[in-house]
Design a protein around this motif. Structure first.
Motif, PDB file in Angstrom:
ATOM      1  N   CYS A 192      40.725  39.586  37.577  1.00 36.52           N
ATOM      2  CA  CYS A 192      41.471  38.335  37.676  1.00 36.52           C
ATOM      3  C   CYS A 192      41.249  37.627  39.023  1.00 36.52           C
ATOM      4  O   CYS A 192      41.242  36.395  39.085  1.00 36.52           O
ATOM      5  CB  CYS A 192      42.965  38.607  37.502  1.00 36.52           C
ATOM      6  SG  CYS A 192      43.409  39.178  35.861  1.00 36.52           S
ATOM      7  N   CYS A 195      38.815  35.012  38.850  1.00 36.93           N
ATOM      8  CA  CYS A 195      38.905  34.154  37.663  1.00 36.93           C
ATOM      9  C   CYS A 195      39.544  32.808  38.024  1.00 36.93           C
ATOM     10  O   CYS A 195      40.508  32.742  38.793  1.00 36.93           O
ATOM     11  CB  CYS A 195      39.757  34.860  36.597  1.00 36.93           C
ATOM     12  SG  CYS A 195      40.031  33.866  35.124  1.00 36.93           S
ATOM     13  N   TYR A 198      43.352  32.346  37.515  1.00 39.02           N
ATOM     14  CA  TYR A 198      44.253  33.210  38.292  1.00 39.02           C
ATOM     15  C   TYR A 198      44.993  32.382  39.346  1.00 39.02           C
ATOM     16  O   TYR A 198      44.370  31.708  40.173  1.00 39.02           O
ATOM     17  CB  TYR A 198      43.426  34.301  38.959  1.00 39.02           C
ATOM     18  CG  TYR A 198      44.210  35.329  39.746  1.00 39.02           C
ATOM     19  CD1 TYR A 198      45.064  36.213  39.120  1.00 39.02           C
ATOM     20  CD2 TYR A 198      44.063  35.429  41.133  1.00 39.02           C
ATOM     21  CE1 TYR A 198      45.747  37.173  39.832  1.00 39.02           C
ATOM     22  CE2 TYR A 198      44.737  36.393  41.861  1.00 39.02           C
ATOM     23  CZ  TYR A 198      45.587  37.263  41.205  1.00 39.02           C
ATOM     24  OH  TYR A 198      46.258  38.210  41.920  1.00 39.02           O
ATOM     25  N   CYS A 212      48.571  34.506  35.305  1.00 39.29           N
ATOM     26  CA  CYS A 212      47.443  34.046  34.497  1.00 39.29           C
ATOM     27  C   CYS A 212      47.791  32.676  33.919  1.00 39.29           C
ATOM     28  O   CYS A 212      48.881  32.476  33.397  1.00 39.29           O
ATOM     29  CB  CYS A 212      47.147  35.038  33.380  1.00 39.29           C
ATOM     30  SG  CYS A 212      45.893  34.428  32.219  1.00 39.29           S
ATOM     31  N   ASN A 214      45.789  31.121  31.620  1.00 39.34           N
ATOM     32  CA  ASN A 214      44.924  30.919  30.448  1.00 39.34           C
ATOM     33  C   ASN A 214      45.740  31.130  29.175  1.00 39.34           C
ATOM     34  O   ASN A 214      46.173  32.252  28.875  1.00 39.34           O
ATOM     35  CB  ASN A 214      43.752  31.914  30.498  1.00 39.34           C
ATOM     36  CG  ASN A 214      42.745  31.666  29.396  1.00 39.34           C
ATOM     37  OD1 ASN A 214      43.042  30.987  28.410  1.00 39.34           O
ATOM     38  ND2 ASN A 214      41.547  32.218  29.555  1.00 39.34           N
ATOM     39  N   ALA A 218      46.676  36.190  29.120  1.00 45.95           N
ATOM     40  CA  ALA A 218      48.020  36.604  29.553  1.00 45.95           C
ATOM     41  C   ALA A 218      48.791  35.420  30.123  1.00 45.95           C
ATOM     42  O   ALA A 218      49.446  35.535  31.161  1.00 45.95           O
ATOM     43  CB  ALA A 218      47.899  37.720  30.588  1.00 45.95           C
ATOM     44  N   GLY A 228      41.906  42.326  34.237  1.00 47.43           N
ATOM     45  CA  GLY A 228      40.841  41.445  33.773  1.00 47.43           C
ATOM     46  C   GLY A 228      40.832  41.395  32.273  1.00 47.43           C
ATOM     47  O   GLY A 228      41.444  42.234  31.602  1.00 47.43           O
ATOM     48  N   ALA A 231      38.504  36.800  28.584  1.00 49.88           N
ATOM     49  CA  ALA A 231      38.609  35.348  28.680  1.00 49.88           C
ATOM     50  C   ALA A 231      38.443  34.877  30.123  1.00 49.88           C
ATOM     51  O   ALA A 231      38.817  33.752  30.469  1.00 49.88           O
ATOM     52  CB  ALA A 231      39.948  34.883  28.125  1.00 49.88           C
ATOM     53  N   HIS A 232      37.915  35.756  30.985  1.00 49.20           N
ATOM     54  CA  HIS A 232      37.643  35.394  32.389  1.00 49.20           C
ATOM     55  C   HIS A 232      36.840  34.091  32.430  1.00 49.20           C
ATOM     56  O   HIS A 232      35.963  33.866  31.585  1.00 49.20           O
ATOM     57  CB  HIS A 232      36.853  36.551  33.028  1.00 49.20           C
ATOM     58  CG  HIS A 232      36.707  36.439  34.495  1.00 49.20           C
ATOM     59  ND1 HIS A 232      35.861  35.541  35.082  1.00 49.20           N
ATOM     60  CD2 HIS A 232      37.284  37.134  35.505  1.00 49.20           C
ATOM     61  CE1 HIS A 232      35.913  35.674  36.395  1.00 49.20           C
ATOM     62  NE2 HIS A 232      36.789  36.647  36.676  1.00 49.20           N
TER      63      HIS A 232
HETATM   64  S1  SF4 Z   1      42.046  34.798  31.880  1.00 48.23           S
HETATM   65 FE1  SF4 Z   1      41.922  37.023  32.009  1.00 48.23          FE
HETATM   66  S2  SF4 Z   1      40.747  37.422  33.856  1.00 48.23           S
HETATM   67 FE2  SF4 Z   1      41.484  35.313  33.980  1.00 48.23          FE
HETATM   68  S3  SF4 Z   1      43.422  35.409  35.076  1.00 48.23           S
HETATM   69 FE3  SF4 Z   1      43.914  35.504  32.910  1.00 48.23          FE
HETATM   70  S4  SF4 Z   1      43.985  37.688  32.454  1.00 48.23           S
HETATM   71 FE4  SF4 Z   1      42.902  37.475  34.409  1.00 48.23          FE
END
Ligand code: SF4
Length: 273
Positions: A192, A195, A198, A212, A214, A218, A228, A231-232
């Protein structure tokens, strides 16, 4: 008089451990005791179990209780007399559990019963008195981001998280489903903290935790910097229109070949030697 030990231990209170002689006038008061329970009208009275002396002027008669919801309970009728009297009177009627009675479990205070996830919409849950996870907002709590601002402008919340409360939260998040040891994190190729989705927390936990952003992962959850998922933001786009996890199947690159059918063996003439 019935031996104390012949009665159910759970139905006999501590003072009964000494065998006290029961005056005949009290021992004979079985019908008086039974009638008293029946007149109560709270449930049926079963067989007489026995009588136990309480002292020289009182004794307890035990009867089976046939009351719905009270399996294994007993009626206990305390009868009493006084020196020189020619009759007994009823002092007290109670129902007590025997050893195989169904009784309620030991009371647990509500705040010991609460579990994470119990809080529902509209519920009120004040912190415990002197909750060690909280300290008054006017003292330094060890988090530079809070201390600097609060001390400088003289404002603050009534209470802020103590170092212990902060460490507790960090431990839970670290060990939780968005921690670095989770199955999702172990299967991810990136973490994360690299990412684009994040959002690092402010304050003392900034280096380890963020949120997160996204919606396909999460979203809105606290994630560890070394958590991690697939979907990073740096996950490479798939080649073609397939899944990023598998090489696309290119049927244009498949070579087709004709099957060779083996020739059938020549038929033999039966007259040929
Ligand atoms: S998309 Fe995945 S890797 Fe990126 S912040 Fe959210 S949980 Fe972490």
């Amino acid at each position: 008089m019935v031996d104390v030990n012949s009665l159910d231990a759970a139905a006999v209170h501590e003072t009964d451990s000494v065998d006290i002689a029961v005056p005949a006038i009290l021992a004979d008061a079985v019908d008086l005791a039974r009638t008293a329970v029946e007149e109560l009208g709270e449930g049926k009275v079963g067989a007489h179990i026995g009588v136990v002396g309480e002292d020289e002027a009182a004794a307890s008669h035990y009867f089976e209780a046939d009351v719905p919801g009270y399996r294994g309970w007993q009626w206990v009728v305390v009868v009493a007399t006084c020196p020189g009297s020619d009759h007994a009177t009823v002092s007290e009627i109670v129902m007590l559990p025997s050893a195989d009675a169904i009784i309620a479990p030991e009371w647990t205070p509500w705040d010991d019963r609460l579990r994470p996830g119990d809080l529902g919409p509209g519920d009120l849950l004040p912190p415990a008195l002197a909750d060690p996870r909280l300290v008054p907002g006017y003292i330094a709590n060890g988090d530079p981001a809070v201390d600097d601002v609060v001390l400088e402008i003289g404002l603050g919340r009534l209470q802020v998280l103590s170092p212990m409360g902060r460490d507790d939260a960090a431990d839970r998040w670290h060990e939780g489903q968005h921690g670095p040891g989770s199955e999702m994190a172990r299967a991810a190729t990136s973490t994360c903290d690299t990412c684009g989705f994040y959002l690092p927390l402010a304050g003392a936990l900034r280096n380890e935790f963020g949120v997160c952003g996204n919606e396909l992962s999460a979203d809105g959850q606290v994630v560890h910097a070394h958590y991690g998922c697939g979907a990073h933001s740096d996950t490479p786009a798939p080649k073609g229109a397939g899944s990023p996890a598998f090489e696309p199947y290119d049927d244009g690159a498949v070579e087709t070949t004709a099957l060779r059918v083996p020739a059938a063996p020549a038929e033999q003439n039966p007259s040929t030697p």
